[in-house]
Write a protein that holds these residues in place. Structure first.
Motif, PDB file in Angstrom:
ATOM      1  N   ILE A  70     -11.346   1.873   5.343  1.00 22.85           N
ATOM      2  CA  ILE A  70     -10.468   2.944   4.894  1.00 22.85           C
ATOM      3  C   ILE A  70      -9.658   3.435   6.078  1.00 22.85           C
ATOM      4  CG2 ILE A  70     -12.206   4.762   5.254  1.00 22.85           C
ATOM      5  CD1 ILE A  70     -11.062   6.162   2.739  1.00 22.85           C
ATOM      6  N   SER A  71      -8.409   3.740   5.833  1.00 27.77           N
ATOM      7  CA  SER A  71      -7.539   4.260   6.884  1.00 27.77           C
ATOM      8  C   SER A  71      -6.545   5.223   6.259  1.00 27.77           C
ATOM      9  CB  SER A  71      -6.817   3.124   7.597  1.00 27.77           C
ATOM     10  OG  SER A  71      -6.010   2.395   6.683  1.00 27.77           O
ATOM     11  N   ARG A  72      -5.865   5.966   7.109  1.00 29.23           N
ATOM     12  CA  ARG A  72      -4.888   6.907   6.569  1.00 29.23           C
ATOM     13  C   ARG A  72      -3.627   6.899   7.424  1.00 29.23           C
ATOM     14  NH1 ARG A  72      -5.458   9.249  10.841  1.00 29.23           N
ATOM     15  NH2 ARG A  72      -6.169  11.269  11.552  1.00 29.23           N
ATOM     16  N   GLU A  73      -2.505   7.118   6.758  1.00 23.73           N
ATOM     17  CA  GLU A  73      -1.220   7.315   7.424  1.00 23.73           C
ATOM     18  C   GLU A  73      -0.888   8.789   7.259  1.00 23.73           C
ATOM     19  OE1 GLU A  73       1.950   4.293   6.886  1.00 23.73           O
ATOM     20  OE2 GLU A  73       0.529   3.386   5.486  1.00 23.73           O
ATOM     21  N   TYR A  74      -1.165   9.520   8.288  1.00 20.01           N
ATOM     22  CA  TYR A  74      -1.096  10.973   8.216  1.00 20.01           C
ATOM     23  C   TYR A  74       0.279  11.461   7.771  1.00 20.01           C
ATOM     24  CZ  TYR A  74      -2.150  15.774   9.570  1.00 20.01           C
ATOM     25  OH  TYR A  74      -2.362  17.127   9.555  1.00 20.01           O
ATOM     26  N   ALA A  75       1.324  10.925   8.368  1.00 18.18           N
ATOM     27  CA  ALA A  75       2.678  11.412   8.093  1.00 18.18           C
ATOM     28  C   ALA A  75       3.127  11.088   6.674  1.00 18.18           C
ATOM     29  CB  ALA A  75       3.654  10.834   9.107  1.00 18.18           C
ATOM     30  N   ARG A  76       2.555  10.042   6.081  1.00 21.42           N
ATOM     31  CA  ARG A  76       2.959   9.634   4.740  1.00 21.42           C
ATOM     32  C   ARG A  76       1.973  10.093   3.678  1.00 21.42           C
ATOM     33  NH1 ARG A  76       4.197   3.420   4.582  1.00 21.42           N
ATOM     34  NH2 ARG A  76       4.834   4.019   2.501  1.00 21.42           N
ATOM     35  N   TYR A  77       0.957  10.828   4.092  1.00 24.81           N
ATOM     36  CA  TYR A  77      -0.074  11.308   3.159  1.00 24.81           C
ATOM     37  C   TYR A  77      -0.617  10.166   2.314  1.00 24.81           C
ATOM     38  CZ  TYR A  77       1.502  15.917   4.535  1.00 24.81           C
ATOM     39  OH  TYR A  77       1.817  17.024   5.262  1.00 24.81           O
ATOM     40  N   THR A  78      -0.900   9.074   2.956  1.00 29.57           N
ATOM     41  CA  THR A  78      -1.369   7.881   2.265  1.00 29.57           C
ATOM     42  C   THR A  78      -2.704   7.431   2.837  1.00 29.57           C
ATOM     43  OG1 THR A  78       0.878   7.142   1.768  1.00 29.57           O
ATOM     44  CG2 THR A  78      -0.858   5.474   1.718  1.00 29.57           C
ATOM     45  N   VAL A  79      -3.601   7.076   1.948  1.00 32.70           N
ATOM     46  CA  VAL A  79      -4.885   6.504   2.323  1.00 32.70           C
ATOM     47  C   VAL A  79      -4.955   5.081   1.775  1.00 32.70           C
ATOM     48  CG1 VAL A  79      -7.373   6.617   1.989  1.00 32.70           C
ATOM     49  CG2 VAL A  79      -6.096   8.700   2.413  1.00 32.70           C
ATOM     50  N   THR A  80      -5.449   4.176   2.578  1.00 33.58           N
ATOM     51  CA  THR A  80      -5.514   2.765   2.201  1.00 33.58           C
ATOM     52  C   THR A  80      -6.958   2.281   2.243  1.00 33.58           C
ATOM     53  OG1 THR A  80      -3.300   2.355   3.054  1.00 33.58           O
ATOM     54  CG2 THR A  80      -4.735   0.455   2.775  1.00 33.58           C
ATOM     55  N   LEU A  81      -7.308   1.465   1.275  1.00 33.73           N
ATOM     56  CA  LEU A  81      -8.626   0.832   1.242  1.00 33.73           C
ATOM     57  C   LEU A  81      -8.427  -0.673   1.272  1.00 33.73           C
ATOM     58  CD1 LEU A  81     -11.727   1.444   0.919  1.00 33.73           C
ATOM     59  CD2 LEU A  81     -11.397   0.894  -1.512  1.00 33.73           C
ATOM     60  N   GLU A  82      -8.853  -1.287   2.354  1.00 32.21           N
ATOM     61  CA  GLU A  82      -8.800  -2.741   2.469  1.00 32.21           C
ATOM     62  C   GLU A  82     -10.154  -3.296   2.038  1.00 32.21           C
ATOM     63  OE1 GLU A  82      -4.981  -3.305   4.738  1.00 32.21           O
ATOM     64  OE2 GLU A  82      -6.296  -4.669   3.661  1.00 32.21           O
ATOM     65  N   MET A  83     -10.123  -4.245   1.113  1.00 31.33           N
ATOM     66  CA  MET A  83     -11.370  -4.834   0.623  1.00 31.33           C
ATOM     67  C   MET A  83     -11.331  -6.337   0.827  1.00 31.33           C
ATOM     68  SD  MET A  83     -12.057  -2.669  -2.848  1.00 31.33           S
ATOM     69  CE  MET A  83     -10.622  -3.296  -3.708  1.00 31.33           C
ATOM     70  N   ASN A  84     -12.360  -6.873   1.429  1.00 31.60           N
ATOM     71  CA  ASN A  84     -12.443  -8.297   1.734  1.00 31.60           C
ATOM     72  C   ASN A  84     -13.704  -8.896   1.107  1.00 31.60           C
ATOM     73  OD1 ASN A  84     -10.112  -8.279   3.571  1.00 31.60           O
ATOM     74  ND2 ASN A  84     -11.447  -7.050   4.888  1.00 31.60           N
ATOM     75  N   SER A  85     -13.717 -10.226   1.057  1.00 35.77           N
ATOM     76  CA  SER A  85     -14.873 -10.956   0.519  1.00 35.77           C
ATOM     77  C   SER A  85     -15.316 -10.360  -0.812  1.00 35.77           C
ATOM     78  CB  SER A  85     -16.034 -10.915   1.526  1.00 35.77           C
ATOM     79  OG  SER A  85     -15.639 -11.461   2.765  1.00 35.77           O
ATOM     80  N   LEU A  86     -14.363 -10.172  -1.679  1.00 39.81           N
ATOM     81  CA  LEU A  86     -14.647  -9.514  -2.945  1.00 39.81           C
ATOM     82  C   LEU A  86     -15.574 -10.348  -3.820  1.00 39.81           C
ATOM     83  CD1 LEU A  86     -11.130  -8.026  -3.586  1.00 39.81           C
ATOM     84  CD2 LEU A  86     -13.242  -6.713  -3.475  1.00 39.81           C
ATOM     85  N   LYS A  87     -16.414  -9.638  -4.571  1.00 39.67           N
ATOM     86  CA  LYS A  87     -17.395 -10.259  -5.454  1.00 39.67           C
ATOM     87  C   LYS A  87     -17.140  -9.793  -6.888  1.00 39.67           C
ATOM     88  CE  LYS A  87     -20.804  -9.758  -1.742  1.00 39.67           C
ATOM     89  NZ  LYS A  87     -22.121  -9.190  -1.371  1.00 39.67           N
ATOM     90  N   PRO A  88     -17.579 -10.555  -7.858  1.00 42.31           N
ATOM     91  CA  PRO A  88     -17.410 -10.114  -9.248  1.00 42.31           C
ATOM     92  C   PRO A  88     -17.995  -8.732  -9.506  1.00 42.31           C
ATOM     93  CG  PRO A  88     -18.002 -12.427  -9.203  1.00 42.31           C
ATOM     94  CD  PRO A  88     -18.109 -11.932  -7.778  1.00 42.31           C
TER      95      PRO A  88
END
Length: 127
Positions: A70-88
């Motif tokens: 999880i990360s955030r771009e403070y100036a853009r009020y945006t939070v991002t969730l990167e997900m890898n090795s996804l499973k069913p």
């Protein structure tokens, strides 16, 4: 009140990656923590990850550590969730949430600590 809009969900094959984004608007000055939760059919909504808005400190569900960031771009009020090795079993509706209380140092993993929620974005992982 904070309005939250998620994007980035979709269909992905097992082992693939997805990036979810959440943009906040409204009373953004009140945000203390932001988090991601997910809810699979027939299951309770569960914690995925969270971040303190000011310091950017993070917390992750034990079952997902190492596969999500999880990360955030403070100036853009945006939070991002990167997900890898996804499973069913990662298939669920993913919700962004914001809290206007709590710790500025350690983000909450408790669903009830979050008072504003997005509409959710569907993530489907095929086997």
């Amino acid at each position: 009140q904070v309005q939250l809009v998620e994007s980035g969900g979709g269909l992905v094959q097992a082992g693939g990656s997805l990036r979810l984004s959440c943009t906040a608007s409204g009373r953004t000055f009140s945000i203390v923590n932001m988090g991601w939760f997910r809810q699979a059919p027939g299951k309770e909504r569960e914690f995925v990850a969270a971040i303190t808005w000011g310091y950017g400190n993070t917390a992750y569900a034990d079952s997902l550590k190492g596969r999500v960031t999880i990360s955030r771009e403070y100036a853009r009020y945006t939070v991002t969730l990167e997900m890898n090795s996804l499973k069913p079993e990662d298939t669920a509706v993913y919700y962004c949430a914001a809290s206007n209380s709590g710790s500025y140092v350690r983000p909450s993993s408790t669903r009830n600590d979050y008072n504003d929620w997005g509409q959710g974005t569907q993530v489907t992982v095929s086997s």
